[in-house]
Design an enzyme around this catalytic site. Structure first.
Site, PDB file in Angstrom:
ATOM      1  CB  CYS A 257      57.379  10.715  24.339  1.00  0.00           C
ATOM      2  SG  CYS A 257      56.948  12.049  25.604  1.00  0.00           S
ATOM      3  CG  LEU A 258      54.311   5.937  27.046  1.00  0.00           C
ATOM      4  CD1 LEU A 258      54.238   6.266  28.512  1.00  0.00           C
ATOM      5  CD2 LEU A 258      52.539   5.908  26.502  1.00  0.00           C
ATOM      6  CD  GLN A 261      57.388   8.473  30.038  1.00  0.00           C
ATOM      7  OE1 GLN A 261      56.294   8.196  30.317  1.00  0.00           O
ATOM      8  NE2 GLN A 261      57.584   9.912  30.033  1.00  0.00           N
ATOM      9  CG  PHE A 302      54.250  10.339  33.988  1.00  0.00           C
ATOM     10  CD1 PHE A 302      54.150   9.596  35.211  1.00  0.00           C
ATOM     11  CD2 PHE A 302      53.226  10.542  33.458  1.00  0.00           C
ATOM     12  CE1 PHE A 302      53.006   9.189  35.875  1.00  0.00           C
ATOM     13  CE2 PHE A 302      51.838  10.363  33.912  1.00  0.00           C
ATOM     14  CZ  PHE A 302      51.801   9.772  35.139  1.00  0.00           C
ATOM     15  CG  HIS A 343      57.717  14.812  20.945  1.00  0.00           C
ATOM     16  ND1 HIS A 343      56.802  13.731  20.538  1.00  0.00           N
ATOM     17  CD2 HIS A 343      57.309  14.965  22.308  1.00  0.00           C
ATOM     18  CE1 HIS A 343      56.127  13.317  21.425  1.00  0.00           C
ATOM     19  NE2 HIS A 343      56.396  14.141  22.350  1.00  0.00           N
ATOM     20  CD  GLU A 345      57.832  13.610  17.017  1.00  0.00           C
ATOM     21  OE1 GLU A 345      56.932  13.998  17.936  1.00  0.00           O
ATOM     22  OE2 GLU A 345      58.820  13.134  17.382  1.00  0.00           O
TER      23      GLU A 345
END
Length: 372
Positions: A257-258, A261, A302, A343, A345
């Site tokens: 995720c972040l 990025q 994002f 995700h 998880e």
């Protein structure tokens, strides 16, 4: 009865649109970017997910609170959403292993919630007009005063929020006698990520968001992990430099995720704020490498610019979101590094993508074998 005496409340969007409802317990007001999650279960995991920090959550499930809360079903130590908007709030709960009601949980966490909202109309409005700032007000503040306060709330674009949810001190997770050691950068890490790594024979040291490569390397890890988290990745200059160092040294690296990025930005690939974002537990993704489809859990506003990846000398797309063809995963061609936008998880969500943790551990095993 609380059903007949509840305070009237409103949700005011930054464009002036108003939705009416009823207050759940806490009097006051709360600000944030309004977004929605389409998941039909797992509300407590969603509310405690650090990636939602600074956002007002709209639940598309018609019933919230009907199975109470459980102390084991948390992704961080506290509620991270800025507020909740829902249709029907259940004051009573009926699950045998619940540890309490959602109403009491929100009261303890001092969370402002509004129910009896036409959430179908609200979600449709967000889909058409995009995610925007909003305020939930349950204390009777005038509309004009709310508009003035709302105008001063910063937009999510350009907003650094990882520092608001990251640990302030390093900590350990898992069995210290595990075969592999991982240094994880906490940008808003979910507990289930740590659980997934630990059950794959990994011992993890979790570091604050502003840690350096030398900080993480001092643990002498076999692999590195960049976590999920809230906000815009662009202002995270330290994390981007850290990723560059890990990649330069060709250490096994996995980002979610972040973190995904951040890896893109470390390779000169830009990110952008999405019109509405992806938030739910039924998002279809195609693994380009295998041709297989996956139903995934997603939570991001994002994304990585796909046109910047096409023809990139160092990166290739490995996964795509089938609803809009956005980048859902990538890997480096000549480095031990890969990442996904969703995700694996889950928590909540399906487990179609849990193999990615196995892939990370296999990458670590291969790297360790080369050093023997």
């Amino acid at each position: 009865m609380k059903y007949t005496t509840r305070q009237s409340a409103i949700l005011l969007l930054s464009d002036g649109t108003i939705f009416h409802g009823k207050s759940i317990g806490i009097s006051g007001k709360t600000f944030g970017e309004v977004c929605f999650n389409t998941g039909m279960t797992g509300y407590q995991e969603i509310f405690t997910d650090p990636s939602y920090y600074g956002q007002i959550m709209v639940a598309t499930n018609a019933h919230i609170g009907n199975y109470g809360v459980n102390n084991l079903e948390i992704e961080s130590d506290s509620v991270k959403i800025a507020g909740l908007v829902c249709k029907n709030f259940s004051f009573n709960y009926s699950r045998e292993d619940s540890s309490g009601s959602l109403e009491d949980y929100f009261t303890k966490q001092n969370l402002i919630c509004i129910s009896d909202v036409d959430t179908r109309a609200l979600v449709s409005y967000i889909r058409d007009n995009g995610a925007m700032n909003a305020v939930i007000c349950t204390d009777g503040t005038s509309i004009e005063d709310l508009k003035k306060e709302l105008a001063n709330v910063p937009n999510m674009e350009g907003l650094e929020l990882a520092s608001k949810v990251s640990t302030t001190e390093p900590y350990f997770f898992g069995d210290e006698n595990a075969t592999y050691k991982i240094s994880a950068l906490d940008l808003g890490i979910k507990k289930n990520i740590l659980r997934n790594l630990a059950k794959r024979d990994c011992y993890i040291k979790v570091f604050p968001y502003n840690s350096t490569y030398n900080d993480l390397a001092e643990f002498n890890p076999d692999g590195y992990f960049l976590s999920n988290g809230p906000g815009d990745p662009d202002p995270l200059f330290g994390a981007i430099e850290l990723a560059k160092e890990i990649i330069k040294n060709n250490n096994p690296l996995f980002g979610i995720c972040l973190g995904h990025q951040i890896i893109a930005l470390a390779n000169g690939v830009k990110t952008y704020k999405m019109f509405g974002g992806h938030r739910g537990i039924n998002h279809p993704v195609k693994n380009i490498l295998t041709g297989r489809g996956e139903i995934t859990s997603q939570n991001h506003g994002f994304a990585v610019k796909r046109e910047a990846l096409d023809g990139h000398p160092e990166l290739e797309i490995t996964h795509v979101h089938l609803n809009d063809d956005t980048v859902a995963g990538m890997r480096m061609k000549n480095k031990n590094c890969f990442s996904v936008q969703y995700h694996p998880e889950a928590s909540p969500g399906p487990h179609d993508s849990s193999y990615l943790f196995d892939q990370f551990v296999e990458n670590i095993k291969e790297a360790v074998a080369k050093t023997i």
